[in-house]
Design a protein around this motif. Structure first.
Motif, PDB file in Angstrom:
ATOM      1  N   TYR A  18       0.847  -1.202   0.000  1.00 25.02           N
ATOM      2  CA  TYR A  18       0.000   0.000   0.000  1.00 25.02           C
ATOM      3  C   TYR A  18       0.878   1.246   0.000  1.00 25.02           C
ATOM      4  O   TYR A  18       1.935   1.281   0.653  1.00 25.02           O
ATOM      5  N   ASP A  19       0.452   2.242  -0.735  1.00 24.92           N
ATOM      6  CA  ASP A  19       1.153   3.527  -0.781  1.00 24.92           C
ATOM      7  C   ASP A  19       0.195   4.630  -0.339  1.00 24.92           C
ATOM      8  O   ASP A  19      -0.949   4.675  -0.803  1.00 24.92           O
ATOM      9  N   ASP A  20       0.694   5.516   0.551  1.00 25.61           N
ATOM     10  CA  ASP A  20      -0.195   6.559   1.083  1.00 25.61           C
ATOM     11  C   ASP A  20      -0.723   7.490  -0.011  1.00 25.61           C
ATOM     12  O   ASP A  20      -1.806   8.074   0.123  1.00 25.61           O
ATOM     13  N   ASN A  21       0.052   7.672  -1.079  1.00 34.62           N
ATOM     14  CA  ASN A  21      -0.395   8.575  -2.153  1.00 34.62           C
ATOM     15  C   ASN A  21      -1.289   7.872  -3.168  1.00 34.62           C
ATOM     16  O   ASN A  21      -2.283   8.432  -3.633  1.00 34.62           O
ATOM     17  N   TYR A  22      -0.916   6.648  -3.546  1.00 38.84           N
ATOM     18  CA  TYR A  22      -1.625   5.980  -4.642  1.00 38.84           C
ATOM     19  C   TYR A  22      -2.675   4.969  -4.186  1.00 38.84           C
ATOM     20  O   TYR A  22      -3.554   4.597  -4.954  1.00 38.84           O
ATOM     21  N   GLY A  23      -2.554   4.478  -2.975  1.00 42.99           N
ATOM     22  CA  GLY A  23      -3.483   3.451  -2.518  1.00 42.99           C
ATOM     23  C   GLY A  23      -2.876   2.064  -2.676  1.00 42.99           C
ATOM     24  O   GLY A  23      -1.657   1.890  -2.522  1.00 42.99           O
ATOM     25  N   PHE A  24      -3.700   1.079  -3.011  1.00 45.93           N
ATOM     26  CA  PHE A  24      -3.205  -0.301  -3.136  1.00 45.93           C
ATOM     27  C   PHE A  24      -2.348  -0.438  -4.399  1.00 45.93           C
ATOM     28  O   PHE A  24      -2.746   0.012  -5.485  1.00 45.93           O
ATOM     29  N   ILE A  25      -1.163  -1.047  -4.248  1.00 38.68           N
ATOM     30  CA  ILE A  25      -0.227  -1.212  -5.358  1.00 38.68           C
ATOM     31  C   ILE A  25      -0.569  -2.503  -6.106  1.00 38.68           C
ATOM     32  O   ILE A  25      -0.706  -3.566  -5.502  1.00 38.68           O
ATOM     33  N   THR A  26      -0.682  -2.375  -7.425  1.00 34.30           N
ATOM     34  CA  THR A  26      -1.090  -3.528  -8.235  1.00 34.30           C
ATOM     35  C   THR A  26      -0.077  -3.789  -9.351  1.00 34.30           C
ATOM     36  O   THR A  26       0.744  -2.936  -9.665  1.00 34.30           O
ATOM     37  N   SER A  27      -0.155  -4.957  -9.960  1.00 39.77           N
ATOM     38  CA  SER A  27       0.783  -5.310 -11.031  1.00 39.77           C
ATOM     39  C   SER A  27       0.598  -4.430 -12.258  1.00 39.77           C
ATOM     40  O   SER A  27       1.557  -4.088 -12.943  1.00 39.77           O
ATOM     41  N   CYS A  28      -0.646  -4.092 -12.580  1.00 38.70           N
ATOM     42  CA  CYS A  28      -0.939  -3.237 -13.730  1.00 38.70           C
ATOM     43  C   CYS A  28      -1.404  -1.863 -13.235  1.00 38.70           C
ATOM     44  O   CYS A  28      -2.253  -1.783 -12.342  1.00 38.70           O
ATOM     45  N   PRO A  29      -0.863  -0.770 -13.814  1.00 37.63           N
ATOM     46  CA  PRO A  29      -1.264   0.577 -13.363  1.00 37.63           C
ATOM     47  C   PRO A  29      -2.763   0.852 -13.478  1.00 37.63           C
ATOM     48  O   PRO A  29      -3.292   1.691 -12.753  1.00 37.63           O
ATOM     49  N   THR A  30      -3.445   0.145 -14.374  1.00 36.20           N
ATOM     50  CA  THR A  30      -4.880   0.395 -14.550  1.00 36.20           C
ATOM     51  C   THR A  30      -5.704  -0.050 -13.346  1.00 36.20           C
ATOM     52  O   THR A  30      -6.875   0.308 -13.236  1.00 36.20           O
ATOM     53  N   ASN A  31      -5.097  -0.840 -12.453  1.00 36.06           N
ATOM     54  CA  ASN A  31      -5.814  -1.286 -11.253  1.00 36.06           C
ATOM     55  C   ASN A  31      -5.375  -0.547  -9.987  1.00 36.06           C
ATOM     56  O   ASN A  31      -5.863  -0.838  -8.893  1.00 36.06           O
ATOM     57  N   LEU A  32      -4.421   0.369 -10.144  1.00 33.60           N
ATOM     58  CA  LEU A  32      -3.855   1.080  -8.997  1.00 33.60           C
ATOM     59  C   LEU A  32      -4.928   1.876  -8.239  1.00 33.60           C
ATOM     60  O   LEU A  32      -5.885   2.341  -8.827  1.00 33.60           O
ATOM     61  N   GLY A  33      -4.737   2.014  -6.944  1.00 35.33           N
ATOM     62  CA  GLY A  33      -5.670   2.821  -6.150  1.00 35.33           C
ATOM     63  C   GLY A  33      -6.602   1.945  -5.342  1.00 35.33           C
ATOM     64  O   GLY A  33      -6.209   1.378  -4.328  1.00 35.33           O
ATOM     65  N   THR A  34      -7.836   1.826  -5.810  1.00 32.30           N
ATOM     66  CA  THR A  34      -8.791   0.946  -5.117  1.00 32.30           C
ATOM     67  C   THR A  34      -8.618  -0.508  -5.526  1.00 32.30           C
ATOM     68  O   THR A  34      -8.962  -1.417  -4.766  1.00 32.30           O
ATOM     69  N   GLY A  35      -8.106  -0.729  -6.755  1.00 35.34           N
ATOM     70  CA  GLY A  35      -8.023  -2.095  -7.274  1.00 35.34           C
ATOM     71  C   GLY A  35      -9.391  -2.711  -7.488  1.00 35.34           C
ATOM     72  O   GLY A  35      -9.516  -3.929  -7.577  1.00 35.34           O
ATOM     73  N   LEU A  36     -10.404  -1.893  -7.579  1.00 35.27           N
ATOM     74  CA  LEU A  36     -11.787  -2.405  -7.613  1.00 35.27           C
ATOM     75  C   LEU A  36     -12.405  -2.324  -9.011  1.00 35.27           C
ATOM     76  O   LEU A  36     -12.302  -1.296  -9.676  1.00 35.27           O
ATOM     77  N   ARG A  37     -12.997  -3.393  -9.424  1.00 37.57           N
ATOM     78  CA  ARG A  37     -13.840  -3.390 -10.621  1.00 37.57           C
ATOM     79  C   ARG A  37     -15.226  -3.877 -10.201  1.00 37.57           C
ATOM     80  O   ARG A  37     -15.380  -4.954  -9.628  1.00 37.57           O
ATOM     81  N   ALA A  38     -16.203  -3.067 -10.510  1.00 36.95           N
ATOM     82  CA  ALA A  38     -17.597  -3.471 -10.304  1.00 36.95           C
ATOM     83  C   ALA A  38     -18.202  -3.658 -11.684  1.00 36.95           C
ATOM     84  O   ALA A  38     -18.016  -2.813 -12.571  1.00 36.95           O
ATOM     85  N   SER A  39     -18.884  -4.759 -11.896  1.00 38.36           N
ATOM     86  CA  SER A  39     -19.456  -4.985 -13.228  1.00 38.36           C
ATOM     87  C   SER A  39     -20.842  -5.604 -13.113  1.00 38.36           C
ATOM     88  O   SER A  39     -21.157  -6.301 -12.143  1.00 38.36           O
ATOM     89  N   VAL A  40     -21.623  -5.303 -14.123  1.00 38.51           N
ATOM     90  CA  VAL A  40     -22.963  -5.893 -14.215  1.00 38.51           C
ATOM     91  C   VAL A  40     -23.112  -6.496 -15.604  1.00 38.51           C
ATOM     92  O   VAL A  40     -22.664  -5.912 -16.601  1.00 38.51           O
ATOM     93  N   LEU A  41     -23.710  -7.680 -15.671  1.00 36.09           N
ATOM     94  CA  LEU A  41     -23.975  -8.333 -16.950  1.00 36.09           C
ATOM     95  C   LEU A  41     -25.433  -8.064 -17.317  1.00 36.09           C
ATOM     96  O   LEU A  41     -26.349  -8.527 -16.628  1.00 36.09           O
ATOM     97  N   LEU A  42     -25.601  -7.270 -18.366  1.00 33.92           N
ATOM     98  CA  LEU A  42     -26.936  -6.783 -18.727  1.00 33.92           C
ATOM     99  C   LEU A  42     -27.469  -7.474 -19.979  1.00 33.92           C
ATOM    100  O   LEU A  42     -26.728  -7.691 -20.946  1.00 33.92           O
TER     101      LEU A  42
END
Length: 351
Positions: free
Chosen positions: A151-175
């Motif tokens: 975890y980084d105080d500036n960026y949040g949760f550190i992830t392997s890909c920059p597109t997931n940095l921060g919350t690392g959260l993806r919410a999705s709905v199948l419509l």
């Protein structure tokens, strides 16, 4: 094999709203990495082994469920987990040790050593964001206390890909959006989706084709937002799409009611009578029948039955269901047999 699709067919799996015909399912996942263990690019076999073991210990100490070493599973078992949305295509391509833990309710899966050390995902039928988010964060918090996240105080949760940095959260709905497809409004809607920072994918996520009028919508950005904000944003957008879909259906009913009814009941007739049927044709026909149920034209079939058919008729699941390795032509035969039985009136089951 029903344990793999329990999250989509359990009678109490829907906690919110009545959108289960248009919103087929909800998924929330968070990406987390363990402090002190190398990330994907620098990870060696011994690191991956250590990761699997420490996560396994933490999971089995705190939760009840199935722990599965993926390299030890049979190909058909892995295919079933993939078709049931419990693991991703990416984790099956990894050459290092990988595993998945599935809780006893079957609605939370923790993938170990996917792109990130942990991918914790919650799944549910219908639009069920807040309930499934609470399940995911129960796992996330307890595992974080046990293992310690990068975890980084500036960026949040550190992830392997920059597109997931921060919350690392993806919410999705199948419509399920056949109305917008039939009225040719779907391209305009999808363009607005991109403009709002959302991604549109097929039924099996990134890289999968859109089939059966099923569209998976998820947030593109994870950095600069709070988790609640992202979940709320997806929820609001899902409701907007539900409203647009309902209006599109009204237009079709007013302008071409008999053509629509003909398509719906022809589709149901084929599903009930076919002797050979492939999995893509099933998705297409199920879309029309699902629409018929949503419009109240079909009253003797429920959505959970359609959800069950949708997943069990996939190529891997149908083989696991019958407990046999089947050639493609044999799968088409057994798939049609299964659907006929599932949609037959109770007194004629077995014919």
């Amino acid at each position: 094999m029903f344990e793999n699709i329990q999250w989509l067919i359990a009678p109490d799996s829907i906690k919110e709203g009545e959108e289960k015909e248009i919103v087929v399912s909800t998924r929330i996942r968070v990406a987390r990495n363990i402090e002190g263990i190398p990330f994907e690019l620098k990870m060696k076999v011994k690191d991956a082994d250590k990761l699997v073991q420490v996560v396994k210990s933490a999971l089995e100490l705190n939760f009840k469920g199935r722990f599965l070493d993926l390299p030890k599973l049979k190909p058909l078992e892995k295919e079933s987990l993939l078709e049931s949305h419990l693991i991703s295509p990416a984790i099956l391509k990894k050459e290092l040790p990988t595993a998945v833990f599935i809780n006893e309710d079957g609605n939370v899966a923790v993938m170990i050593n996917e792109e990130d050390h942990l991918r914790i995902q919650g799944l549910s039928a219908g639009l069920n964001l807040s309930h499934i988010a609470s399940k995911v964060y129960e796992f996330e918090e307890i595992l974080g206390q046990e293992l310690g996240y990068a975890y980084d105080d500036n960026y949040g949760f550190i992830t392997s890909c920059p597109t997931n940095l921060g919350t690392g959260l993806r919410a999705s709905v199948l419509l399920h959006l056949p109305g917008l497809v039939y009225t040719n409004e779907i391209e305009k809607v999808l363009k607005s989706t991109f403009n709002l920072g959302m991604a549109v994918r097929g039924i099996y996520g990134e890289g999968s084709e859109i089939k059966g009028n099923l569209f998976q919508i998820s947030n593109q950005h994870t950095l600069g937002f709070k988790e609640d904000e992202l979940i709320e944003k997806i929820g609001k957008f899902a409701h907007t799409l539900i409203d647009l879909e309902l209006k599109a259906r009204e237009v079709i009913l007013n302008k071409a009611r008999y053509e629509l009814e003909d398509k719906i009941f022809r589709s149901l007739g084929i599903l009930k009578s076919a002797r050979l049927i492939n999995s893509d044709e099933v998705l297409s026909l199920l879309s029309a029948v699902r629409l018929g149920v949503g419009l109240g034209l079909i009253k003797d079939i429920d959505i959970m039955t359609l959800n069950e058919i949708m997943l069990i008729t996939r190529p891997g699941n149908i083989q696991l269901y019958y407990g046999e390795i089947l050639e493609e032509s044999e799968r088409d035969l057994r798939r049609a047999e299964y659907i006929r039985k599932r949609l037959a009136p109770k007194e004629t089951i077995g014919n």
